[in-house]
Design a protein around this motif. Structure first.
Motif, PDB file in Angstrom:
ATOM      1  N   LYS A  63       0.835  -1.201   0.000  1.00  0.00           N
ATOM      2  CA  LYS A  63       0.000   0.000   0.000  1.00  0.00           C
ATOM      3  C   LYS A  63       0.878   1.262   0.000  1.00  0.00           C
ATOM      4  N   TYR A  64       1.870   1.266   0.875  1.00  0.00           N
ATOM      5  CA  TYR A  64       2.803   2.394   0.979  1.00  0.00           C
ATOM      6  C   TYR A  64       3.541   2.625  -0.337  1.00  0.00           C
ATOM      7  N   MET A  65       4.069   1.561  -0.919  1.00  0.00           N
ATOM      8  CA  MET A  65       4.920   1.711  -2.108  1.00  0.00           C
ATOM      9  C   MET A  65       4.143   2.097  -3.358  1.00  0.00           C
ATOM     10  N   SER A  66       2.797   1.867  -3.325  1.00  0.00           N
ATOM     11  CA  SER A  66       2.001   2.252  -4.493  1.00  0.00           C
ATOM     12  C   SER A  66       1.120   3.465  -4.180  1.00  0.00           C
ATOM     13  N   SER A  67       1.411   4.174  -3.083  1.00  0.00           N
ATOM     14  CA  SER A  67       0.562   5.288  -2.638  1.00  0.00           C
ATOM     15  C   SER A  67       0.859   6.599  -3.370  1.00  0.00           C
ATOM     16  N   GLY A  68       1.920   6.657  -4.138  1.00  0.00           N
ATOM     17  CA  GLY A  68       2.295   7.872  -4.853  1.00  0.00           C
ATOM     18  C   GLY A  68       3.480   7.582  -5.743  1.00  0.00           C
ATOM     19  N   PRO A  69       3.880   8.595  -6.534  1.00  0.00           N
ATOM     20  CA  PRO A  69       4.975   8.360  -7.477  1.00  0.00           C
ATOM     21  C   PRO A  69       6.296   8.001  -6.798  1.00  0.00           C
ATOM     22  N   VAL A  70       7.092   7.216  -7.516  1.00  0.00           N
ATOM     23  CA  VAL A  70       8.423   6.802  -7.069  1.00  0.00           C
ATOM     24  C   VAL A  70       9.436   7.143  -8.167  1.00  0.00           C
ATOM     25  N   VAL A  71      10.716   7.103  -7.800  1.00  0.00           N
ATOM     26  CA  VAL A  71      11.775   7.407  -8.765  1.00  0.00           C
ATOM     27  C   VAL A  71      12.795   6.269  -8.801  1.00  0.00           C
ATOM     28  N   PRO A  72      12.589   5.290  -9.711  1.00  0.00           N
ATOM     29  CA  PRO A  72      13.586   4.227  -9.870  1.00  0.00           C
ATOM     30  C   PRO A  72      14.819   4.764 -10.596  1.00  0.00           C
ATOM     31  N   MET A  73      15.989   4.288 -10.167  1.00  0.00           N
ATOM     32  CA  MET A  73      17.250   4.772 -10.751  1.00  0.00           C
ATOM     33  C   MET A  73      18.270   3.638 -10.831  1.00  0.00           C
ATOM     34  N   VAL A  74      19.161   3.750 -11.806  1.00  0.00           N
ATOM     35  CA  VAL A  74      20.321   2.863 -11.883  1.00  0.00           C
ATOM     36  C   VAL A  74      21.577   3.719 -11.851  1.00  0.00           C
ATOM     37  N   TRP A  75      22.515   3.356 -10.967  1.00  0.00           N
ATOM     38  CA  TRP A  75      23.768   4.097 -10.809  1.00  0.00           C
ATOM     39  C   TRP A  75      24.941   3.155 -11.012  1.00  0.00           C
ATOM     40  N   GLU A  76      26.054   3.711 -11.483  1.00  0.00           N
ATOM     41  CA  GLU A  76      27.238   2.918 -11.797  1.00  0.00           C
ATOM     42  C   GLU A  76      28.475   3.477 -11.092  1.00  0.00           C
ATOM     43  N   GLY A  77      29.372   2.581 -10.688  1.00  0.00           N
ATOM     44  CA  GLY A  77      30.641   3.012 -10.099  1.00  0.00           C
ATOM     45  C   GLY A  77      31.292   1.887  -9.330  1.00  0.00           C
ATOM     46  N   PRO A  78      32.533   2.105  -8.868  1.00  0.00           N
ATOM     47  CA  PRO A  78      33.233   1.068  -8.126  1.00  0.00           C
ATOM     48  C   PRO A  78      32.498   0.718  -6.833  1.00  0.00           C
ATOM     49  N   ASN A  79      32.214  -0.570  -6.635  1.00  0.00           N
ATOM     50  CA  ASN A  79      31.566  -1.013  -5.397  1.00  0.00           C
ATOM     51  C   ASN A  79      30.259  -0.282  -5.105  1.00  0.00           C
ATOM     52  N   VAL A  80      29.539   0.097  -6.161  1.00  0.00           N
ATOM     53  CA  VAL A  80      28.382   0.976  -5.981  1.00  0.00           C
ATOM     54  C   VAL A  80      27.251   0.304  -5.198  1.00  0.00           C
ATOM     55  N   VAL A  81      27.121  -1.019  -5.288  1.00  0.00           N
ATOM     56  CA  VAL A  81      26.038  -1.696  -4.561  1.00  0.00           C
ATOM     57  C   VAL A  81      26.212  -1.479  -3.063  1.00  0.00           C
ATOM     58  N   LYS A  82      27.403  -1.801  -2.573  1.00  0.00           N
ATOM     59  CA  LYS A  82      27.688  -1.689  -1.145  1.00  0.00           C
ATOM     60  C   LYS A  82      27.742  -0.223  -0.698  1.00  0.00           C
ATOM     61  N   ASN A  83      28.402   0.610  -1.500  1.00  0.00           N
ATOM     62  CA  ASN A  83      28.535   2.021  -1.152  1.00  0.00           C
ATOM     63  C   ASN A  83      27.194   2.745  -1.091  1.00  0.00           C
ATOM     64  N   ALA A  84      26.290   2.410  -1.999  1.00  0.00           N
ATOM     65  CA  ALA A  84      24.972   3.058  -1.984  1.00  0.00           C
ATOM     66  C   ALA A  84      24.224   2.676  -0.718  1.00  0.00           C
ATOM     67  N   ARG A  85      24.361   1.403  -0.292  1.00  0.00           N
ATOM     68  CA  ARG A  85      23.718   0.970   0.954  1.00  0.00           C
ATOM     69  C   ARG A  85      24.272   1.741   2.158  1.00  0.00           C
ATOM     70  N   ILE A  86      25.556   2.049   2.104  1.00  0.00           N
ATOM     71  CA  ILE A  86      26.163   2.824   3.198  1.00  0.00           C
ATOM     72  C   ILE A  86      25.615   4.256   3.192  1.00  0.00           C
ATOM     73  N   ILE A  87      25.515   4.852   2.011  1.00  0.00           N
ATOM     74  CA  ILE A  87      24.980   6.215   1.891  1.00  0.00           C
ATOM     75  C   ILE A  87      23.520   6.250   2.346  1.00  0.00           C
ATOM     76  N   ILE A  88      22.767   5.184   2.059  1.00  0.00           N
ATOM     77  CA  ILE A  88      21.345   5.108   2.446  1.00  0.00           C
ATOM     78  C   ILE A  88      21.195   4.958   3.962  1.00  0.00           C
ATOM     79  N   GLY A  89      22.012   4.109   4.573  1.00  0.00           N
ATOM     80  CA  GLY A  89      21.871   3.833   6.007  1.00  0.00           C
ATOM     81  C   GLY A  89      21.094   2.546   6.245  1.00  0.00           C
ATOM     82  N   ILE A  90      21.175   2.014   7.453  1.00  0.00           N
ATOM     83  CA  ILE A  90      20.570   0.709   7.741  1.00  0.00           C
ATOM     84  C   ILE A  90      19.049   0.795   7.865  1.00  0.00           C
ATOM     85  N   THR A  91      18.398  -0.376   7.919  1.00  0.00           N
ATOM     86  CA  THR A  91      16.935  -0.450   7.852  1.00  0.00           C
ATOM     87  C   THR A  91      16.247   0.279   9.002  1.00  0.00           C
ATOM     88  N   ASN A  92      16.763   0.114  10.218  1.00  0.00           N
ATOM     89  CA  ASN A  92      16.140   0.768  11.371  1.00  0.00           C
ATOM     90  C   ASN A  92      16.699   2.190  11.557  1.00  0.00           C
TER      91      ASN A  92
END
Ligand code: ATP
Ligand code: MG
Length: 137
Positions: A63-92
């Motif tokens: 319900k939350y994820m379909s409640s309004g517009p979203v912005v899907p994106m693809v990014w590229e760079g060294p170790n970007v999967v792990k680094n993006a998770r660090i920039i985002i922060g943990i789940t809690n």
């Protein structure tokens, strides 16, 4: 070069945080490969979060994820999967370090502004769920 899939969630769009979120990845030096602005159907969200389908919060998540517009994106760079998770922060967000997106802008585990793929394999699967090959530059 490694690529990841990120998704700015409806609460971030509603709160006007899209620019600030994108800026974090731009200023880090990652390269934007694809982006769009759209409403996600419950079907699409169901596929995206299929690994959570048995969780008690799953109907609320759809319900939350379909409640309004979203912005899907693809990014590229060294170790970007792990680094993006660090920039985002943990789940809690309560335990999130200041300076991270969730640490700076959110206080709840539900509406937490942005999704980041968990690994290279997941990233690959997710980006072709949300984008066609042609949409990735
Ligand atoms: P995401 O996959 O969105 O990047 P994540 O990897 O940090 O987040 P997951 O465990 O994959 O966390 O959960 C996916 C999403 O489901 C969370 O971002 C949050 O929106 C929601 N969620 C997770 N756990 C809970 C919970 N206990 N209560 C409510 N919503 C939750
Ligand atoms: Mg996850």
């Amino acid at each position: 070069e490694e690529r990841t899939f990120l998704l700015i969630k409806p609460d971030a769009v509603q709160r006007g945080l899209v620019g600030q979120i994108i800026k974090k990845f731009e200023q880090k030096g990652f390269k934007l490969i694809g982006m769009k602005f759209m409403l996600a159907s419950k079907e699409l969200v169901k596929n995206h979060y299929s690994y959570l389908s048995n969780e008690p919060f799953f109907p609320g998540l759809l319900k939350y994820m379909s409640s309004g517009p979203v912005v899907p994106m693809v990014w590229e760079g060294p170790n970007v999967v792990k680094n993006a998770r660090i920039i985002i922060g943990i789940t809690n967000p309560e335990d999130c370090i200041p300076g991270t997106i969730r640490g700076d802008f959110s206080i709840q585990t539900g509406p937490n502004l942005i999704h980041g793929a968990d690994g290279v394999e997941e990233a690959n699967k997710e980006m072709y769920l949300w984008f066609t090959q042609k949409e990735l530059i």
